[in-house]
Design a protein around this motif. Structure first.
Motif, PDB file in Angstrom:
ATOM      1  N   ALA A  84       0.856  -1.193   0.000  1.00  0.00           N
ATOM      2  CA  ALA A  84       0.000   0.000   0.000  1.00  0.00           C
ATOM      3  C   ALA A  84       0.888   1.238   0.000  1.00  0.00           C
ATOM      4  CB  ALA A  84      -0.916   0.000   1.208  1.00  0.00           C
ATOM      5  N   ASP A  85       0.806   2.041  -1.054  1.00  0.00           N
ATOM      6  CA  ASP A  85       1.639   3.238  -1.182  1.00  0.00           C
ATOM      7  C   ASP A  85       1.007   4.444  -0.504  1.00  0.00           C
ATOM      8  OD1 ASP A  85       3.599   1.932  -2.501  1.00  0.00           O
ATOM      9  OD2 ASP A  85       2.951   2.507  -4.510  1.00  0.00           O
ATOM     10  N   SER A  86      -0.278   4.673  -0.706  1.00  0.00           N
ATOM     11  CA  SER A  86      -0.929   5.861  -0.160  1.00  0.00           C
ATOM     12  C   SER A  86      -2.399   5.563   0.070  1.00  0.00           C
ATOM     13  CB  SER A  86      -0.771   7.054  -1.107  1.00  0.00           C
ATOM     14  OG  SER A  86      -1.373   6.785  -2.361  1.00  0.00           O
ATOM     15  N   HIS A  87      -2.985   6.324   1.003  1.00  0.00           N
ATOM     16  CA  HIS A  87      -4.410   6.229   1.309  1.00  0.00           C
ATOM     17  C   HIS A  87      -5.087   7.519   0.852  1.00  0.00           C
ATOM     18  CE1 HIS A  87      -2.453   3.401   4.048  1.00  0.00           C
ATOM     19  NE2 HIS A  87      -3.602   2.764   4.140  1.00  0.00           N
ATOM     20  N   TYR A  88      -6.249   7.380   0.263  1.00  0.00           N
ATOM     21  CA  TYR A  88      -6.971   8.555  -0.222  1.00  0.00           C
ATOM     22  C   TYR A  88      -8.456   8.245  -0.268  1.00  0.00           C
ATOM     23  CZ  TYR A  88      -7.601   6.252  -4.722  1.00  0.00           C
ATOM     24  OH  TYR A  88      -7.973   5.376  -5.716  1.00  0.00           O
ATOM     25  N   CYS A  89      -9.235   9.315  -0.310  1.00  0.00           N
ATOM     26  CA  CYS A  89     -10.691   9.192  -0.445  1.00  0.00           C
ATOM     27  C   CYS A  89     -11.032   9.388  -1.923  1.00  0.00           C
ATOM     28  CB  CYS A  89     -11.411  10.223   0.417  1.00  0.00           C
ATOM     29  SG  CYS A  89     -13.211  10.194   0.253  1.00  0.00           S
ATOM     30  N   ASP A  90     -11.729   8.442  -2.509  1.00  0.00           N
ATOM     31  CA  ASP A  90     -12.027   8.521  -3.942  1.00  0.00           C
ATOM     32  C   ASP A  90     -13.135   9.511  -4.262  1.00  0.00           C
ATOM     33  OD1 ASP A  90     -14.077   7.156  -2.820  1.00  0.00           O
ATOM     34  OD2 ASP A  90     -13.900   5.359  -4.049  1.00  0.00           O
ATOM     35  N   LYS A  91     -13.730  10.150  -3.254  1.00  0.00           N
ATOM     36  CA  LYS A  91     -14.765  11.154  -3.514  1.00  0.00           C
ATOM     37  C   LYS A  91     -14.201  12.571  -3.420  1.00  0.00           C
ATOM     38  CE  LYS A  91     -19.359  12.746  -2.140  1.00  0.00           C
ATOM     39  NZ  LYS A  91     -20.490  12.596  -1.194  1.00  0.00           N
ATOM     40  N   ALA A 116     -10.890  13.150  -2.860  1.00  0.00           N
ATOM     41  CA  ALA A 116      -9.486  13.084  -3.297  1.00  0.00           C
ATOM     42  C   ALA A 116      -8.533  13.626  -2.236  1.00  0.00           C
ATOM     43  CB  ALA A 116      -9.286  13.822  -4.619  1.00  0.00           C
ATOM     44  N   GLU A 117      -8.846  13.399  -0.980  1.00  0.00           N
ATOM     45  CA  GLU A 117      -7.947  13.806   0.100  1.00  0.00           C
ATOM     46  C   GLU A 117      -6.918  12.711   0.331  1.00  0.00           C
ATOM     47  OE1 GLU A 117      -8.045  15.124   4.826  1.00  0.00           O
ATOM     48  OE2 GLU A 117      -9.860  14.442   3.796  1.00  0.00           O
ATOM     49  N   CYS A 154     -12.792   8.349   5.850  1.00  0.00           N
ATOM     50  CA  CYS A 154     -12.723   9.777   5.545  1.00  0.00           C
ATOM     51  C   CYS A 154     -13.606  10.532   6.530  1.00  0.00           C
ATOM     52  CB  CYS A 154     -13.157  10.048   4.107  1.00  0.00           C
ATOM     53  SG  CYS A 154     -13.099  11.793   3.636  1.00  0.00           S
ATOM     54  N   GLY A 155     -13.136  11.696   6.984  1.00  0.00           N
ATOM     55  CA  GLY A 155     -13.896  12.469   7.949  1.00  0.00           C
ATOM     56  C   GLY A 155     -14.943  13.372   7.345  1.00  0.00           C
ATOM     57  N   ASN A 156     -14.941  13.560   6.009  1.00  0.00           N
ATOM     58  CA  ASN A 156     -15.865  14.499   5.373  1.00  0.00           C
ATOM     59  C   ASN A 156     -16.905  13.822   4.490  1.00  0.00           C
ATOM     60  OD1 ASN A 156     -14.337  16.614   6.511  1.00  0.00           O
ATOM     61  ND2 ASN A 156     -12.920  16.568   4.781  1.00  0.00           N
ATOM     62  N   LYS A 211     -32.767   3.910  13.176  1.00  0.00           N
ATOM     63  CA  LYS A 211     -31.479   4.042  13.846  1.00  0.00           C
ATOM     64  C   LYS A 211     -30.312   3.994  12.872  1.00  0.00           C
ATOM     65  CE  LYS A 211     -33.243   1.893  18.063  1.00  0.00           C
ATOM     66  NZ  LYS A 211     -33.086   0.763  19.026  1.00  0.00           N
ATOM     67  N   LEU A 212     -30.610   4.109  11.588  1.00  0.00           N
ATOM     68  CA  LEU A 212     -29.551   4.115  10.578  1.00  0.00           C
ATOM     69  C   LEU A 212     -28.969   5.518  10.460  1.00  0.00           C
ATOM     70  CD1 LEU A 212     -31.124   1.918   7.757  1.00  0.00           C
ATOM     71  CD2 LEU A 212     -29.328   1.264   9.351  1.00  0.00           C
ATOM     72  N   PHE A 213     -27.669   5.636  10.677  1.00  0.00           N
ATOM     73  CA  PHE A 213     -26.982   6.911  10.587  1.00  0.00           C
ATOM     74  C   PHE A 213     -25.923   6.836   9.489  1.00  0.00           C
ATOM     75  CE2 PHE A 213     -29.030   7.346  14.614  1.00  0.00           C
ATOM     76  CZ  PHE A 213     -29.166   8.708  14.826  1.00  0.00           C
ATOM     77  N   PRO A 214     -25.532   7.974   8.938  1.00  0.00           N
ATOM     78  CA  PRO A 214     -24.514   7.963   7.870  1.00  0.00           C
ATOM     79  C   PRO A 214     -23.216   7.300   8.313  1.00  0.00           C
ATOM     80  CG  PRO A 214     -25.559  10.117   8.036  1.00  0.00           C
ATOM     81  CD  PRO A 214     -26.033   9.328   9.226  1.00  0.00           C
ATOM     82  N   ILE A 215     -22.574   6.637   7.367  1.00  0.00           N
ATOM     83  CA  ILE A 215     -21.338   5.900   7.625  1.00  0.00           C
ATOM     84  C   ILE A 215     -20.181   6.643   6.963  1.00  0.00           C
ATOM     85  CG2 ILE A 215     -20.206   3.662   7.446  1.00  0.00           C
ATOM     86  CD1 ILE A 215     -22.979   2.470   6.860  1.00  0.00           C
ATOM     87  N   HIS A 216     -19.127   6.852   7.684  1.00  0.00           N
ATOM     88  CA  HIS A 216     -17.948   7.476   7.107  1.00  0.00           C
ATOM     89  C   HIS A 216     -17.387   6.579   6.002  1.00  0.00           C
ATOM     90  CE1 HIS A 216     -17.293  11.017   9.639  1.00  0.00           C
ATOM     91  NE2 HIS A 216     -17.811  10.310  10.619  1.00  0.00           N
ATOM     92  N   LYS A 217     -17.046   7.188   4.902  1.00  0.00           N
ATOM     93  CA  LYS A 217     -16.616   6.442   3.719  1.00  0.00           C
ATOM     94  C   LYS A 217     -15.248   5.811   3.953  1.00  0.00           C
ATOM     95  CE  LYS A 217     -16.201   6.835  -1.275  1.00  0.00           C
ATOM     96  NZ  LYS A 217     -17.189   5.749  -1.440  1.00  0.00           N
ATOM     97  N   HIS A 218     -15.090   4.584   3.501  1.00  0.00           N
ATOM     98  CA  HIS A 218     -13.810   3.891   3.606  1.00  0.00           C
ATOM     99  C   HIS A 218     -12.790   4.530   2.663  1.00  0.00           C
ATOM    100  CE1 HIS A 218     -14.290   0.459   6.293  1.00  0.00           C
ATOM    101  NE2 HIS A 218     -15.533   0.359   5.864  1.00  0.00           N
ATOM    102  N   LEU A 219     -11.549   4.583   3.116  1.00  0.00           N
ATOM    103  CA  LEU A 219     -10.466   5.112   2.283  1.00  0.00           C
ATOM    104  C   LEU A 219     -10.021   4.057   1.277  1.00  0.00           C
ATOM    105  CD1 LEU A 219      -8.263   6.937   4.941  1.00  0.00           C
ATOM    106  CD2 LEU A 219      -9.897   7.964   3.375  1.00  0.00           C
ATOM    107  N   SER A 220      -9.631   4.524   0.128  1.00  0.00           N
ATOM    108  CA  SER A 220      -9.049   3.656  -0.891  1.00  0.00           C
ATOM    109  C   SER A 220      -7.524   3.748  -0.815  1.00  0.00           C
ATOM    110  CB  SER A 220      -9.539   4.053  -2.281  1.00  0.00           C
ATOM    111  OG  SER A 220     -10.946   3.985  -2.364  1.00  0.00           O
ATOM    112  N   VAL A 221      -6.855   2.778  -1.399  1.00  0.00           N
ATOM    113  CA  VAL A 221      -5.391   2.752  -1.375  1.00  0.00           C
ATOM    114  C   VAL A 221      -4.870   2.627  -2.795  1.00  0.00           C
ATOM    115  CG1 VAL A 221      -5.237   1.740   0.922  1.00  0.00           C
ATOM    116  CG2 VAL A 221      -5.323   0.241  -1.064  1.00  0.00           C
TER     117      VAL A 221
END
Length: 494
Positions: A44-51, A53-54, A68-70, A251-261
């Motif tokens: 794994a070289d880097s982690h990023y959010c595919d939405k 792009a952080e 991802c926090g956003n 009781k369903l709340f938004p889920i923080h998006k998983h980071l891609s690598v």
């Protein structure tokens, strides 16, 4: 004549024995071997959010639990949530100067779930600042983690004590004199400060379970009230949120998006990279891109006559040269042993079958002293389980494929590069492509409807452009690869 458009009907044999299409193989230019996904090390070289792009470093991504926090995913259908704006009245409707204001909420464009369904207040900014749910079991989980950390630390301490008893050489002054840090603190007059995890036993950190004689009564409404499945969550929706595991949809709340690598692949034998992407999340380029379809001739099935047991059928194959150098291709019948030799005759490696190889044998590889290092990991070969049930008659002569020219794809002049073709072998040629005619005979013991598979070996001239201090000129090598073709099912009739 039928045109075969089925996917993955042409497979190449990897060095380890697995059959893969050419689009899923790598070609190591240092050891000159095909590598599949099992023959390379994934890093794994880097982690990023595919939405958004952080790009996050590995340490920060680990602290955020690879999320991802956003950006958020829909808890109902697991698609991306979009931020939508809405206009609401002013806070003080009696004020005539007050203007309407904009608020933002989360909405799923697929299942139409929104943050308003579960009572999440709208935000005044696009960036969000959405409230986080507090896990009521966070303290309990932290206690369990501390308990297991204490167990691990206690085991390490016991192991160190045993090693010190067996150890004869003294590594420090305190070990030589028998004075530990705790004894030094006592002699100086300072209070002893032991490790906080070792103050108490591991069992004391965890609250013991106490059995109760009186338990809660079984609620009768579970048996009498009707069940509404539209209000209950599915097993997949519950497992996506293991901290809460909601049972109802309210009781369903938004889920923080998983980071891609972005990952890089490294050859297990010579430890050179065969694929390495750019670190920038917005970039789709590769620093190193040694895919097999950039170096190995591609084979495609054009047409094949109806297959009958013991009868000869005509097969047309198209060969394409993906390299920038002219190559010569020679076809050989499928055999167990293959010999791969370099042009300068300094190395020669024989690939034996998996039945003849022992458990400690190494796979075939061209180990050039100036190009590769010593293999660090031995790849255990796997037997090729694909059964070849048809014989193919390969021509004795070889044919030439010109280098690839992207501009020639739009040229209708039909330039053949002044290559003399044998009409018995080559039936069509254009640019770096050529169609070859072969004769296939399925086995006579096959039944109607059986799948027919044949195989042969391709030997092509590969120009290795990697230069070293010893050899500054490109090297020309003869490379062999086994190709397996799935021709279709056997038909009846004469």
């Amino acid at each position: 004549m039928s045109y075969i458009i089925l996917p993955d009907v042409v497979h190449y044999a990897c060095t380890c024995g697995i059959l893969k299409p050419i689009s899923k193989l790598y070609f190591c230019r240092h050891c000159l071997e095909l590598r599949c996904g099992f023959c390379v090390c994934h890093e794994a070289d880097s982690h990023y959010c595919d939405k958004c792009a952080e790009n996050l470093p590995s340490s920060e991504a680990r602290l955020k639990k690879n999320r991802c926090g956003n950006c958020f995913d829909c808890p109902s259908c697991h698609q991306q949530l979009s931020t939508r704006a809405a206009t609401v009245g002013p806070k003080n409707p009696d004020d005539p100067k007050a203007a309407p204001r904009k608020v933002f909420y989360l909405l799923c464009l697929l299942c139409r779930w929104s943050s308003r369904d579960v009572g999440i207040p709208d935000q005044a900014a696009v960036s969000g600042g959405w409230p986080e749910r507090e896990n009521i079991y966070a303290h309990r989980l932290q206690e369990i983690q501390d308990m297991y950390k204490a167990i691990v630390l206690s085991d390490k301490q016991q192991k160190l004590d045993k090693d010190k008893k067996k150890q004869r050489r003294y590594m420090s002054f305190t070990d030589r004199t028998g004075i530990t840090a705790s004894m030094l603190r006592k002699r100086i007059g300072w209070p002893d400060v032991p490790n906080p995890l070792l103050k108490a036993k591991p069992t004391e950190l965890n609250n013991k379970a106490i059995a109760k004689e009186e338990v809660e009564e079984f609620p009768e409404d579970l048996l009498t009230s009707p069940v509404n499945l539209s209000l209950a969550t599915t097993m997949e929706q519950r497992l996506v949120q293991p901290e809460w595991q909601p049972t109802t949809i309210d009781k369903l709340f938004p889920i923080h998006k998983h980071l891609s690598v972005k990952r890089s692949q490294r050859c297990r034998s010579c430890e050179h990279n065969v694929s390495k992407p750019e670190y920038n999340p917005n970039s789709i380029k590769f620093k190193i891109q040694l895919f097999a379809y950039y170096h190995i001739p591609e084979v495609r099935i054009i047409t094949v006559e109806p297959l009958r047991a013991g009868k000869v059928s005509e097969l047309l194959l198209k060969f394409s040269n993906p390299t920038q150098h002219q190559t010569s291709i020679t076809l050989f019948p499928y055999k167990v042993d293959d010999v791969i030799a370099c042009e300068d005759n300094r190395t020669e490696v024989i690939s034996q079958s998996s039945e003849e190889k022992g458990s400690g044998s190494q796979p075939s590889s061209i180990t050039h002293t100036s190009l590769t290092r010593q293999p660090s990991i031995t790849i255990k070969p796997r037997p090729i389980k694909t059964r070849v049930v048809a014989d193919v008659v390969v021509p004795n002569a070889s044919f030439v494929l010109p280098p690839r020219d992207d501009a020639a794809e739009y040229d209708d002049s039909g330039d053949a590069h002044n290559i003399q073709n044998d009409p018995k072998i080559v039936v069509w040629r254009k640019s770096n492509k050529a169609v070859i005619k072969l004769q296939v005979t399925p086995n006579s013991d096959l039944n109607i409807g059986d799948e027919v598979t044949t195989a042969f070996t391709i030997q092509h001239i590969y120009i290795n452009t990697i230069t070293t201090v010893e050899n500054k000129e490109p090297q020309k090598c003869e490379h062999k690869v086994k190709v397996f073709l799935t021709l279709g099912n056997l038909v009846g009739g004469s």
